[in-house]
Design a protein around this motif. Structure first.
Motif, PDB file in Angstrom:
ATOM      1  N   UNK A 366       0.849  -1.193   0.000  1.00 43.64           N
ATOM      2  CA  UNK A 366       0.000   0.000   0.000  1.00 43.64           C
ATOM      3  C   UNK A 366       0.883   1.241   0.000  1.00 43.64           C
ATOM      4  N   UNK A 367       0.649   2.136  -0.950  1.00 40.63           N
ATOM      5  CA  UNK A 367       1.485   3.329  -1.122  1.00 40.63           C
ATOM      6  C   UNK A 367       1.229   4.357  -0.023  1.00 40.63           C
ATOM      7  N   UNK A 368       2.244   5.199   0.200  1.00 44.00           N
ATOM      8  CA  UNK A 368       2.126   6.330   1.106  1.00 44.00           C
ATOM      9  C   UNK A 368       1.915   7.608   0.298  1.00 44.00           C
ATOM     10  N   UNK A 369       1.176   8.524   0.870  1.00 46.23           N
ATOM     11  CA  UNK A 369       1.072   9.850   0.259  1.00 46.23           C
ATOM     12  C   UNK A 369       2.260  10.672   0.747  1.00 46.23           C
ATOM     13  N   UNK A 370       3.106  11.096  -0.182  1.00 47.92           N
ATOM     14  CA  UNK A 370       4.311  11.828   0.203  1.00 47.92           C
ATOM     15  C   UNK A 370       4.188  13.325  -0.046  1.00 47.92           C
ATOM     16  N   UNK A 371       3.140  13.746  -0.744  1.00 52.90           N
ATOM     17  CA  UNK A 371       2.887  15.181  -0.910  1.00 52.90           C
ATOM     18  C   UNK A 371       1.390  15.406  -1.060  1.00 52.90           C
ATOM     19  N   UNK A 382       3.692   7.212  -3.363  1.00 50.19           N
ATOM     20  CA  UNK A 382       4.846   6.393  -3.731  1.00 50.19           C
ATOM     21  C   UNK A 382       4.853   5.090  -2.950  1.00 50.19           C
ATOM     22  N   UNK A 383       5.361   4.033  -3.593  1.00 51.34           N
ATOM     23  CA  UNK A 383       5.620   2.790  -2.878  1.00 51.34           C
ATOM     24  C   UNK A 383       6.805   2.081  -3.511  1.00 51.34           C
ATOM     25  N   UNK A 384       7.500   1.334  -2.699  1.00 52.47           N
ATOM     26  CA  UNK A 384       8.633   0.543  -3.160  1.00 52.47           C
ATOM     27  C   UNK A 384       8.209  -0.914  -3.206  1.00 52.47           C
ATOM     28  N   UNK A 385       8.285  -1.501  -4.387  1.00 52.88           N
ATOM     29  CA  UNK A 385       7.953  -2.913  -4.516  1.00 52.88           C
ATOM     30  C   UNK A 385       9.109  -3.765  -4.014  1.00 52.88           C
ATOM     31  N   UNK A 386       8.823  -5.029  -3.801  1.00 47.02           N
ATOM     32  CA  UNK A 386       9.818  -5.888  -3.166  1.00 47.02           C
ATOM     33  C   UNK A 386      10.996  -6.241  -4.068  1.00 47.02           C
ATOM     34  N   UNK A 387      10.878  -5.882  -5.359  1.00 45.95           N
ATOM     35  CA  UNK A 387      12.024  -6.089  -6.243  1.00 45.95           C
ATOM     36  C   UNK A 387      12.904  -4.850  -6.321  1.00 45.95           C
ATOM     37  N   UNK A 412      10.710  10.485  -3.068  1.00 46.69           N
ATOM     38  CA  UNK A 412      10.131   9.179  -3.379  1.00 46.69           C
ATOM     39  C   UNK A 412      10.791   8.081  -2.551  1.00 46.69           C
ATOM     40  N   UNK A 413      12.079   8.266  -2.239  1.00 42.18           N
ATOM     41  CA  UNK A 413      12.825   7.267  -1.493  1.00 42.18           C
ATOM     42  C   UNK A 413      13.985   6.690  -2.265  1.00 42.18           C
TER      43      UNK A 413
END
Length: 454
Positions: A366-371, A382-387, A412-413
């Motif tokens: 589940x993505x986070x709202x970063x702005x 944004x979200x970071x997938x496991x790959x 974004x990270x």
């Protein structure tokens, strides 16, 4: 053209298989929700309430299931066919009941009962869902029906001083779970549903203040021995998130997404079209952000049905439809369609079948709202997938005026200065982008990208 369709289907299968694998291997370990082994990724399918509303029939449900299959949606992962309220029969005292106090099926709508409909759904390679609300029917108490498999009766377990929340037939007494026979009654109801071939159960009207009902139905479904996806509804208070996550596979974070309009023809019995409004859809941005920490394999934040499929009758513009779908994909929310699948709009169908968007939803993150800009008009998620890939969504949620929405890789990270970008709606590779990304978006438009750090 036929070859292209075959290739696209193959691509989708590969993407979906890879996506499910990402949930189970590699990356950080993720705590699972309900321990029933179901909904490791968000459920996908169709629900009757938005379009069919108060008039589900055997013929209507089978027609929708067949359309979901023939349109290619089932091949893309849409497998649940869920019947909501009004399959039951009511009189002046609420729900009519069978000999054991459980809701009686309206045989005018379902002449052969529920099981033949479930059988036809299963024959399509799909799964069948049904609906219930907590409590015991007033008619069961008036008739003092026996609880199946016991010597207890309805009056032994009913708390007749309190009525449960029930949206239509009403007259559902609370169950006193301190009384012998209480769990046995819920168990018998769950066994009945399981015998009909139910694979998904929506329990509507539970709250953080009705934990006994949530637990009892979770126990009852498990006791059937049949895998049944368990969904809680609706407009649940976030203070109960740990409770929902312990027992259920999804939980509705807000009220209904249907607009119930135009005025004067609305309400739950009003015309189905338009299905929704942008105000109803865009209100989900806030709840998706607030509830984000509670989503994960086995349990998902349910933003309500996807109101896409019938073109202008959806009630939102094409840009807004893509934003609607993008938010659900980023939030890893269940994708349960509310539209009339027998009358699919070609443009909407391409939205619903986009394999890249489905993969974003099914990645189990589940993505986070970063702005969140002033008034929530400009938003970045944004979200970071496991790959190790990053999925980034930019939104203009406004209803007038273009907006240039921007973000940096740092926000974004991404620790690298450079990332290879692919536009996920079109599939077009943008190329390597340095340090930041921006897009000028029309009112209601979204841009969704995959960013692979260089």
């Amino acid at each position: 053209m036929k070859t292209w369709h075959v290739l696209l289907s193959m691509v989708c299968v590969v993407v979906m298989t890879a996506t499910v694998s990402l949930v189970n291997i590699g990356g950080p370990s993720v705590a699972r929700a309900a321990d029933n082994g179901l909904s490791i990724t968000p459920a996908m399918g169709w629900s009757s309430w938005s379009f069919v509303r108060r008039n589900p029939t055997a013929a209507t449900i089978v027609a929708q299931a067949n359309a979901m299959k023939s349109s290619g949606l089932t091949d893309r992962g849409y497998i649940y066919v869920n019947v909501d309220d009004f399959f039951q029969k009511c009189d002046g005292n609420g729900f009519m009941v069978d000999e054991f106090g459980r809701w009686a099926v309206d045989t005018a709508k379902f002449p052969g009962g529920i099981k033949p409909v479930a059988d036809k759904v299963h024959a399509n390679g799909q799964k069948f869902g049904l609906y219930v609300t907590p409590g015991i029917p007033k008619n069961a108490v008036l008739q003092n029906t026996r609880i199946e498999g016991t010597n207890y009766r309805a009056r032994d377990i009913a708390d007749t001083t309190r009525y449960h929340k029930n949206y239509n037939c009403k007259n559902m007494y609370y169950i006193d779970y301190s009384k012998p026979g209480a769990q046995a009654f819920v168990d018998s109801w769950a066994r009945l549903y399981a015998s009909w071939g139910v694979d998904y159960l929506k329990i509507d009207g539970v709250t953080v203040d009705t934990p006994d009902d949530i637990k009892a139905w979770a126990t009852a479904l498990k006791n059937t021995g049949r895998p049944i996806n368990y969904a809680l509804s609706n407009n649940l208070n976030i203070s109960g998130a740990a409770l929902y996550k312990k027992y259920a596979n999804s939980w509705r974070t807000q009220g209904d997404i249907e607009c119930y309009c135009p005025p004067g023809g609305g309400g739950s019995g009003g015309p189905s079209y338009p299905l929704t409004s942008w105000a109803k859809v865009s209100s989900r941005f806030g709840s998706a952000a607030t509830w984000q920490p509670h989503a994960g394999p086995g349990g998902w934040n349910d933003l309500d049905s996807i109101q896409i499929g019938n073109g202008a009758n959806d009630g939102i513009t094409t840009d807004q439809r893509r934003s609607h779908y993008t938010l659900w994909a980023m939030a890893a929310a269940p994708l349960l369609l509310g539209s009339d699948l027998t009358n699919l709009d070609p443009v909407d169908l391409t939205i619903l079948k986009n394999p890249r968007l489905i993969a974003v939803n099914q990645d189990g993150v589940a993505a986070k709202r970063i702005y969140n800009g002033p008034g929530g008009v400009q938003q970045v998620w944004s979200k970071r997938e496991r790959n190790g890939d990053y999925i980034v969504a930019l939104f203009n949620t406004g209803t007038s005026g273009d907006q240039t929405v921007s973000t940096t890789w740092t926000a974004v990270g991404i620790t690298s200065d450079r990332a290879n970008v692919t536009d996920l709606w079109s599939g077009r590779n943008v190329g390597v982008v340095d340090k930041s990304y921006s897009a000028t978006l029309r009112p209601g438009e979204t841009r969704l990208i995959r960013a692979v750090p260089e």
